[in-house]
Enzyme design. Structure first.
Site, PDB file in Angstrom:
ATOM      1  N   LYS A  89       0.850  -1.203  -0.020  1.00 33.46           N
ATOM      2  CA  LYS A  89       0.211   0.077  -0.027  1.00 33.46           C
ATOM      3  C   LYS A  89       0.745   1.299   0.150  1.00 33.46           C
ATOM      4  O   LYS A  89       0.323   2.389  -0.388  1.00 33.46           O
ATOM      5  CB  LYS A  89      -0.891   0.091   1.149  1.00 33.46           C
ATOM      6  CG  LYS A  89      -0.287   0.004   2.662  1.00 33.46           C
ATOM      7  CD  LYS A  89      -1.183   0.321   3.534  1.00 33.46           C
ATOM      8  CE  LYS A  89      -0.703   0.292   5.142  1.00 33.46           C
ATOM      9  NZ  LYS A  89      -0.081   1.644   5.014  1.00 33.46           N
ATOM     10  N   ASP A  90       2.041   1.162   0.389  1.00 37.23           N
ATOM     11  CA  ASP A  90       2.899   2.250   0.288  1.00 37.23           C
ATOM     12  C   ASP A  90       3.487   2.675  -0.869  1.00 37.23           C
ATOM     13  O   ASP A  90       4.600   3.562  -1.087  1.00 37.23           O
ATOM     14  CB  ASP A  90       4.089   2.018   1.691  1.00 37.23           C
ATOM     15  CG  ASP A  90       3.295   2.098   3.041  1.00 37.23           C
ATOM     16  OD1 ASP A  90       2.343   2.828   3.074  1.00 37.23           O
ATOM     17  OD2 ASP A  90       3.948   1.556   3.844  1.00 37.23           O
ATOM     18  N   THR A 130      -5.166   9.773  13.226  1.00 34.41           N
ATOM     19  CA  THR A 130      -4.711   9.348  11.905  1.00 34.41           C
ATOM     20  C   THR A 130      -4.151  10.162  11.204  1.00 34.41           C
ATOM     21  O   THR A 130      -4.455  11.387  11.143  1.00 34.41           O
ATOM     22  CB  THR A 130      -5.979   8.681  11.229  1.00 34.41           C
ATOM     23  OG1 THR A 130      -5.472   7.925   9.935  1.00 34.41           O
ATOM     24  CG2 THR A 130      -7.046   9.554  11.089  1.00 34.41           C
ATOM     25  N   ARG A 134      -7.441   9.255   3.418  1.00 33.80           N
ATOM     26  CA  ARG A 134      -8.505   8.458   3.109  1.00 33.80           C
ATOM     27  C   ARG A 134      -9.603   7.950   4.470  1.00 33.80           C
ATOM     28  O   ARG A 134     -10.472   8.068   4.500  1.00 33.80           O
ATOM     29  CB  ARG A 134      -8.289   7.012   2.528  1.00 33.80           C
ATOM     30  CG  ARG A 134      -9.118   5.840   2.497  1.00 33.80           C
ATOM     31  CD  ARG A 134      -8.499   4.521   2.187  1.00 33.80           C
ATOM     32  NE  ARG A 134      -7.482   4.122   2.966  1.00 33.80           N
ATOM     33  CZ  ARG A 134      -7.683   3.541   4.058  1.00 33.80           C
ATOM     34  NH1 ARG A 134      -8.967   3.305   4.581  1.00 33.80           N
ATOM     35  NH2 ARG A 134      -6.611   2.957   4.884  1.00 33.80           N
ATOM     36  N   ARG A 135      -8.764   7.650   5.362  1.00 36.07           N
ATOM     37  CA  ARG A 135      -9.282   7.367   6.877  1.00 36.07           C
ATOM     38  C   ARG A 135      -9.920   8.547   7.524  1.00 36.07           C
ATOM     39  O   ARG A 135     -10.806   8.626   8.105  1.00 36.07           O
ATOM     40  CB  ARG A 135      -8.108   6.951   7.665  1.00 36.07           C
ATOM     41  CG  ARG A 135      -7.555   5.637   7.351  1.00 36.07           C
ATOM     42  CD  ARG A 135      -6.381   4.965   8.238  1.00 36.07           C
ATOM     43  NE  ARG A 135      -5.939   3.874   8.026  1.00 36.07           N
ATOM     44  CZ  ARG A 135      -4.733   3.239   8.070  1.00 36.07           C
ATOM     45  NH1 ARG A 135      -3.898   4.259   8.520  1.00 36.07           N
ATOM     46  NH2 ARG A 135      -4.712   1.893   7.835  1.00 36.07           N
ATOM     47  N   ARG A 152       1.648  10.250  12.976  1.00 38.88           N
ATOM     48  CA  ARG A 152       2.478   9.381  12.107  1.00 38.88           C
ATOM     49  C   ARG A 152       3.457   8.576  12.761  1.00 38.88           C
ATOM     50  O   ARG A 152       3.563   8.950  14.087  1.00 38.88           O
ATOM     51  CB  ARG A 152       3.210  10.238  10.930  1.00 38.88           C
ATOM     52  CG  ARG A 152       2.214  10.674   9.792  1.00 38.88           C
ATOM     53  CD  ARG A 152       3.159  11.344   8.715  1.00 38.88           C
ATOM     54  NE  ARG A 152       4.436  10.838   8.411  1.00 38.88           N
ATOM     55  CZ  ARG A 152       5.365  11.256   8.050  1.00 38.88           C
ATOM     56  NH1 ARG A 152       5.624  12.736   7.794  1.00 38.88           N
ATOM     57  NH2 ARG A 152       6.776  10.781   7.924  1.00 38.88           N
ATOM     58  N   ARG A 158       2.382   4.942  17.412  1.00 39.30           N
ATOM     59  CA  ARG A 158       0.836   5.352  17.340  1.00 39.30           C
ATOM     60  C   ARG A 158       0.165   4.905  18.470  1.00 39.30           C
ATOM     61  O   ARG A 158      -0.820   5.474  18.762  1.00 39.30           O
ATOM     62  CB  ARG A 158       0.586   4.938  15.926  1.00 39.30           C
ATOM     63  CG  ARG A 158       1.155   6.075  14.739  1.00 39.30           C
ATOM     64  CD  ARG A 158       0.469   5.821  13.577  1.00 39.30           C
ATOM     65  NE  ARG A 158       1.070   4.679  12.767  1.00 39.30           N
ATOM     66  CZ  ARG A 158       0.456   4.391  11.637  1.00 39.30           C
ATOM     67  NH1 ARG A 158      -0.593   4.806  11.229  1.00 39.30           N
ATOM     68  NH2 ARG A 158       1.207   3.152  11.055  1.00 39.30           N
ATOM     69  N   CYS A 245      -1.051   7.841  -1.500  1.00 40.65           N
ATOM     70  CA  CYS A 245      -1.274   8.265  -0.031  1.00 40.65           C
ATOM     71  C   CYS A 245      -2.079   9.297   0.491  1.00 40.65           C
ATOM     72  O   CYS A 245      -2.568   9.727   1.445  1.00 40.65           O
ATOM     73  CB  CYS A 245      -0.279   7.677   0.839  1.00 40.65           C
ATOM     74  SG  CYS A 245       1.249   8.794   0.663  1.00 40.65           S
TER      75      CYS A 245
END
Length: 315
Positions: A89-90, A130, A134-135, A152, A158, A245
């Site tokens: 995903k990154d 977050t 998207r989130r 981050r 986190r 992202c």
């Protein structure tokens, strides 16, 4: 190629606990199958690891590419390592010249998780951590009252912000929590219809030099064709929207018993007030075509206006 012919394979990754866990996961079956090959792990520090305060878009601009893959790809291109294990995903949707992706191994759960509280249990005006566009949009679509706190960093720090910064909850990928043995931190697995993940979430990105046939042959046994079809559809969808992202795009593919792919995608405004969703289905043998078809459907419904607003929030 010379390394592998000499019985060595150097594997690069970021240095986080999660990146190390992913390398161990990937190499475990390979080490068992090829005891004559010595697999060595090399840590590569990315711009997003050095700078954990600036927005990811700014870090990527300074890095000249991606905040979480540029240095690893450069090391691979130079021949410093033979393969890189990324969180897929990154990884940008296009490979640099001379590099390519292999089919990934089995995939972890694609969902996001809420840690610290459930959605229904969050108090009015809860502070939720977050840093992902998207989130943020998806959370505000369901709970417009919550206050987003940008965070981050690696997964354990986190989680620690629940206490150190007085957060009510944080949103993290379920795959990362599971790979780190932190399942107990999960308060709720977020439903996929409301919180579709980043394309490729839960899968590993196995990147090699395109002309390195020795490494390709060595690693060929590790790939999973069904996972490959799913993530190729998801990444083609994201690529067609020119996403990354920093934009609020979610999507995931499922394979049905008949061998067809069902691909769901969603674009959300940063304030959560507008969402555009669609689903397409088709043969798993043409995943990129399916991804492009889904993107075209969302564009026809007005997705570009949401994406442009997300890319230029101050315009």
């Amino acid at each position: 190629m010379a390394n592998v012919k000499q019985g060595r394979c150097i594997v690069g990754s970021r240095g986080s606990d999660l990146a190390r866990a992913q390398v161990r996961e990937y190499l475990a079956p390979l080490r068992e199958r090829f005891p004559e090959v010595t697999f060595r792990h090399r840590v590569i520090v990315e711009g997003g690891d050095r700078d954990r305060r600036s927005p990811l878009a700014n870090v990527s601009a300074v890095s000249g590419g991606s905040a979480f893959s540029t240095e690893q790809e450069a090391a691979l291109a130079r021949g410093d390592v033979d393969v890189v294990v990324h969180s897929l995903k990154d990884l940008p949707t296009s490979n640099p010249p001379g590099l390519t992706l292999l089919p990934p191994p089995g995939r972890e759960d694609v969902a996001d998780a809420l840690c610290g509280a459930t959605l229904a249990g969050l108090p009015e005006g809860a502070r939720v951590g977050t840093g992902a566009a998207r989130r943020i949009g998806q959370l505000l679509a369901v709970r417009p009252d919550v206050r987003i706190v940008p965070i981050r960093g690696n997964v354990p720090p986190r989680l620690e912000k629940l206490a150190t910064e007085g957060l009510d909850a944080v949103v993290l990928a379920l795959a990362g929590l599971r790979r780190l043995g932190l399942d107990g931190a999960v308060s709720e697995v977020l439903p996929l219809d409301l919180f579709p993940p980043s394309p490729g979430q839960g899968a590993l990105g196995i990147q090699i030099r395109a002309d390195d046939t020795a490494v390709r042959d060595l690693l060929a046994c590790a790939g999973d064709a069904s996972v490959d079809a799913r993530v190729r559809a998801e990444r083609a969808f994201l690529a067609e929207l020119h996403g990354g992202c920093s934009v609020p795009v979610g999507g995931y593919a499922e394979l049905d018993p008949a061998g067809n792919l069902r691909l769901f995608g969603q674009v959300t405004s940063l304030d959560g007030r507008t969402q555009i969703s669609a689903t397409v289905s088709g043969p798993a043998q043409r995943p990129e075509r399916l991804g492009r078809e889904l993107a075209a459907e969302l564009v026809a419904r007005g997705a570009h206006s949401l994406l442009d607003a997300a890319r230029h929030p101050d315009a």
